[in-house]
Design a protein around this motif. Structure first.
Motif, PDB file in Angstrom:
ATOM      1  N   PRO A   1      -5.777  16.714   0.810  1.00 54.87           N
ATOM      2  CA  PRO A   1      -5.800  16.712   2.286  1.00 54.87           C
ATOM      3  C   PRO A   1      -7.208  16.538   2.843  1.00 54.87           C
ATOM      4  CG  PRO A   1      -4.360  18.448   1.467  1.00 54.87           C
ATOM      5  CD  PRO A   1      -5.072  17.887   0.267  1.00 54.87           C
ATOM      6  N   GLN A   2      -7.291  15.830   3.972  1.00 58.43           N
ATOM      7  CA  GLN A   2      -8.517  15.492   4.682  1.00 58.43           C
ATOM      8  C   GLN A   2      -9.366  14.419   3.983  1.00 58.43           C
ATOM      9  OE1 GLN A   2      -7.689  19.194   4.852  1.00 58.43           O
ATOM     10  NE2 GLN A   2      -6.602  18.175   6.535  1.00 58.43           N
ATOM     11  N   SER A   3      -8.925  13.921   2.848  1.00 51.56           N
ATOM     12  CA  SER A   3      -9.640  12.771   2.285  1.00 51.56           C
ATOM     13  C   SER A   3      -9.199  11.516   3.034  1.00 51.56           C
ATOM     14  CB  SER A   3      -9.363  12.639   0.788  1.00 51.56           C
ATOM     15  OG  SER A   3      -7.979  12.499   0.534  1.00 51.56           O
ATOM     16  N   ARG A   4     -10.074  10.506   3.052  1.00 49.96           N
ATOM     17  CA  ARG A   4      -9.816   9.302   3.822  1.00 49.96           C
ATOM     18  C   ARG A   4      -9.610   8.130   2.877  1.00 49.96           C
ATOM     19  NH1 ARG A   4     -10.928   9.698   9.146  1.00 49.96           N
ATOM     20  NH2 ARG A   4     -11.581   7.536   9.417  1.00 49.96           N
ATOM     21  N   VAL A   5      -8.710   7.225   3.292  1.00 50.91           N
ATOM     22  CA  VAL A   5      -8.407   6.064   2.462  1.00 50.91           C
ATOM     23  C   VAL A   5      -8.385   4.808   3.323  1.00 50.91           C
ATOM     24  CG1 VAL A   5      -7.071   7.354   0.744  1.00 50.91           C
ATOM     25  CG2 VAL A   5      -5.913   6.388   2.746  1.00 50.91           C
ATOM     26  N   SER A   6      -8.670   3.708   2.662  1.00 51.75           N
ATOM     27  CA  SER A   6      -8.532   2.388   3.281  1.00 51.75           C
ATOM     28  C   SER A   6      -7.372   1.674   2.592  1.00 51.75           C
ATOM     29  CB  SER A   6      -9.814   1.582   3.123  1.00 51.75           C
ATOM     30  OG  SER A   6      -9.634   0.252   3.587  1.00 51.75           O
ATOM     31  N   VAL A   7      -6.416   1.191   3.397  1.00 53.31           N
ATOM     32  CA  VAL A   7      -5.232   0.507   2.866  1.00 53.31           C
ATOM     33  C   VAL A   7      -5.360  -0.977   3.200  1.00 53.31           C
ATOM     34  CG1 VAL A   7      -2.732   0.387   2.858  1.00 53.31           C
ATOM     35  CG2 VAL A   7      -3.869   2.603   3.210  1.00 53.31           C
ATOM     36  N   VAL A   8      -5.460  -1.775   2.144  1.00 48.61           N
ATOM     37  CA  VAL A   8      -5.606  -3.221   2.295  1.00 48.61           C
ATOM     38  C   VAL A   8      -4.334  -3.889   1.782  1.00 48.61           C
ATOM     39  CG1 VAL A   8      -6.878  -5.269   1.553  1.00 48.61           C
ATOM     40  CG2 VAL A   8      -8.110  -3.142   2.101  1.00 48.61           C
TER      41      VAL A   8
ATOM     42  N   GLU B   1      -4.474 -14.079   1.168  1.00 43.55           N
ATOM     43  CA  GLU B   1      -5.150 -13.530   2.342  1.00 43.55           C
ATOM     44  C   GLU B   1      -5.176 -12.010   2.239  1.00 43.55           C
ATOM     45  OE1 GLU B   1      -3.052 -14.778   5.777  1.00 43.55           O
ATOM     46  OE2 GLU B   1      -3.182 -16.938   5.314  1.00 43.55           O
ATOM     47  N   ARG B   2      -6.221 -11.409   2.779  1.00 40.15           N
ATOM     48  CA  ARG B   2      -6.314  -9.949   2.833  1.00 40.15           C
ATOM     49  C   ARG B   2      -6.408  -9.497   4.285  1.00 40.15           C
ATOM     50  NH1 ARG B   2      -9.435  -6.354  -1.529  1.00 40.15           N
ATOM     51  NH2 ARG B   2      -8.264  -6.986  -3.393  1.00 40.15           N
ATOM     52  N   GLN B   3      -5.518  -8.612   4.663  1.00 41.77           N
ATOM     53  CA  GLN B   3      -5.636  -8.009   5.986  1.00 41.77           C
ATOM     54  C   GLN B   3      -6.832  -7.056   5.995  1.00 41.77           C
ATOM     55  OE1 GLN B   3      -0.852  -7.453   6.879  1.00 41.77           O
ATOM     56  NE2 GLN B   3      -2.277  -5.976   7.760  1.00 41.77           N
ATOM     57  N   PRO B   4      -7.442  -6.878   7.145  1.00 39.17           N
ATOM     58  CA  PRO B   4      -8.499  -5.858   7.242  1.00 39.17           C
ATOM     59  C   PRO B   4      -7.941  -4.488   6.866  1.00 39.17           C
ATOM     60  CG  PRO B   4      -8.489  -7.266   9.179  1.00 39.17           C
ATOM     61  CD  PRO B   4      -7.248  -7.607   8.414  1.00 39.17           C
ATOM     62  N   GLY B   5      -8.783  -3.676   6.255  1.00 43.93           N
ATOM     63  CA  GLY B   5      -8.356  -2.352   5.819  1.00 43.93           C
ATOM     64  C   GLY B   5      -7.905  -1.471   6.964  1.00 43.93           C
ATOM     65  N   GLN B   6      -6.849  -0.736   6.760  1.00 40.23           N
ATOM     66  CA  GLN B   6      -6.351   0.236   7.727  1.00 40.23           C
ATOM     67  C   GLN B   6      -6.701   1.632   7.208  1.00 40.23           C
ATOM     68  OE1 GLN B   6      -2.232  -0.798   9.124  1.00 40.23           O
ATOM     69  NE2 GLN B   6      -2.479  -2.527   7.677  1.00 40.23           N
ATOM     70  N   VAL B   7      -7.393   2.409   8.022  1.00 41.57           N
ATOM     71  CA  VAL B   7      -7.922   3.711   7.603  1.00 41.57           C
ATOM     72  C   VAL B   7      -6.957   4.819   8.000  1.00 41.57           C
ATOM     73  CG1 VAL B   7      -9.809   5.361   7.843  1.00 41.57           C
ATOM     74  CG2 VAL B   7     -10.305   2.893   7.701  1.00 41.57           C
ATOM     75  N   PHE B   8      -6.681   5.706   7.036  1.00 40.82           N
ATOM     76  CA  PHE B   8      -5.831   6.865   7.281  1.00 40.82           C
ATOM     77  C   PHE B   8      -6.482   8.100   6.673  1.00 40.82           C
ATOM     78  CE2 PHE B   8      -2.990   3.199   6.942  1.00 40.82           C
ATOM     79  CZ  PHE B   8      -2.273   3.293   8.133  1.00 40.82           C
ATOM     80  N   GLU B   9      -6.150   9.251   7.241  1.00 41.47           N
ATOM     81  CA  GLU B   9      -6.575  10.526   6.661  1.00 41.47           C
ATOM     82  C   GLU B   9      -5.355  11.185   6.017  1.00 41.47           C
ATOM     83  OE1 GLU B   9      -7.646  14.503   8.762  1.00 41.47           O
ATOM     84  OE2 GLU B   9      -9.557  13.423   8.473  1.00 41.47           O
ATOM     85  N   ILE B  10      -5.489  11.508   4.741  1.00 46.66           N
ATOM     86  CA  ILE B  10      -4.376  12.127   4.015  1.00 46.66           C
ATOM     87  C   ILE B  10      -4.172  13.550   4.524  1.00 46.66           C
ATOM     88  CG2 ILE B  10      -3.631  12.943   1.728  1.00 46.66           C
ATOM     89  CD1 ILE B  10      -4.997  10.486   0.535  1.00 46.66           C
ATOM     90  N   GLN B  11      -2.897  13.903   4.743  1.00 46.46           N
ATOM     91  CA  GLN B  11      -2.562  15.200   5.305  1.00 46.46           C
ATOM     92  C   GLN B  11      -1.966  16.188   4.296  1.00 46.46           C
ATOM     93  OE1 GLN B  11      -3.382  15.898   8.492  1.00 46.46           O
ATOM     94  NE2 GLN B  11      -4.262  13.822   8.542  1.00 46.46           N
TER      95      GLN B  11
END
Length: 315
Positions: free
Chosen positions: A234-241, A252-262
């Protein structure tokens, strides 16, 4: 100068002593050849139960032991009862004695004696127990040697010794102590723990649809979002590509979407996030690549990616 005892002799004699404790005064337990045991019983009022060691074999384990470490063996023995030759013993005395011995060993398959025990007061300086030794207990395993093997044992005893019914057992495992022991390894007094970013707390991801989790998901053309269950520390951050392999062959690669794990629970509602999709058309496939990032959203060197999951677009 008397020959000092060895761990092998102690093991066999201790087994004989253990059995002797389970009999009355009319039975003597010996460790000798069958010929000598028969001679002892012939002019005696006491029955003789004899332990005859007829084979020593390696344990089959401990293949990497060195010269200065104990070597483990298995000992095969014959238990044979010789009725007293004097007095008026019952005609089935040998079966009574042998049956009691089998009964005892069946009740105590692991002989309840810790060997080799303390050094006797009269032990010579060369006694193996004056050095560090292995504490051990013996397991008595009933055996069924072939009649050919038994016949060979009895016919090689010499004299006029007739075949007698016997019970065969294996005693295991007996350590053969080395002449000199290896120096014990020093105790660990300090340790070092090395941690690197990304080696712990690897994220985990699955598609969530209809209350179920998927590692591969089929979606319709034009789908704009899909739900992802994203877990880890929890509270670690990830980039989803999302890496698209378009139907025409382009990558093609979409720009990374950032989420915080809960949450670390993949079934929890808090684990679910909406993942945006760009221009999904029939024939496209995609791989979702998720990696840990630093609190400031910068790349985290050495961070291992989450498990890859895949999308297929089309009917």
């Amino acid at each position: 100068m008397p020959i000092p005892e060895s761990s092998l002799s102690v093991a066999i004699q201790s087994t004989a002593d253990f059995l002797a404790d389970k009999f009355g005064e009319d039975v003597v337990v010996t460790v000798d050849s069958p010929q000598k045991a028969q001679e002892q019983a012939k002019d005696s009022t006491e029955h003789v139960l004899n332990l005859f060691v007829y084979r020593i074999a390696p344990s089959g384990f401990h293949a990497d032991l060195g010269d200065e470490q104990p070597f483990f063996v298995r000992a095969n023995i014959l238990l044979t009862a010789f009725p007293a030759g004097s007095g008026s013993p019952p005609t089935d005395s040998d079966l009574r004695v042998l049956g009691q011995a089998i009964r005892v060993l069946q009740s105590f398959s692991v002989i309840p004696v810790t060997l080799p025990g303390p050094v006797p007061g009269n032990a010579p300086a060369g006694d193996f127990r004056n050095n560090p030794t292995t504490d051990y207990q013996l397991q008595a395993v009933f055996q069924a040697p072939t009649m050919e093997e038994l016949n060979h044992i009895w016919t090689t005893q010499g004299g006029e010794l007739a075949y007698r019914i016997s019970a065969a057992y294996e005693l295991a495992l007996i350590p053969i102590e080395p002449l000199s022991h290896a120096a014990p390894a020093p105790q660990v007094v300090a340790g070092e723990f090395v941690a690197a970013p990304g080696t712990v707390g690897r994220p985990f991801q699955m598609f969530h649809q209809g209350g179920r989790l998927f590692s591969h998901l089929d979606i319709a053309a034009g789908t704009a979002t899909t739900e992802l269950s994203l877990t880890g520390v929890p509270q670690s951050r990830v980039s989803v590509v999302i890496e698209w392999h378009r139907a025409g062959g382009a990558v093609e690669r979409q720009p990374g979407q950032v989420f915080e794990i809960q949450t670390p629970d993949v079934d929890a509602t808090e684990a679910r996030v909406d993942l945006a999709l760009t221009a999904a058309v029939d024939g496209d496939t995609a791989t979702v690549i998720t990696t840990l990032i630093a609190p400031d959203d910068s790349a985290l060197a050495g961070a291992p990616p989450a498990n890859p999951i895949h999308l297929n677009v089309g009917p």
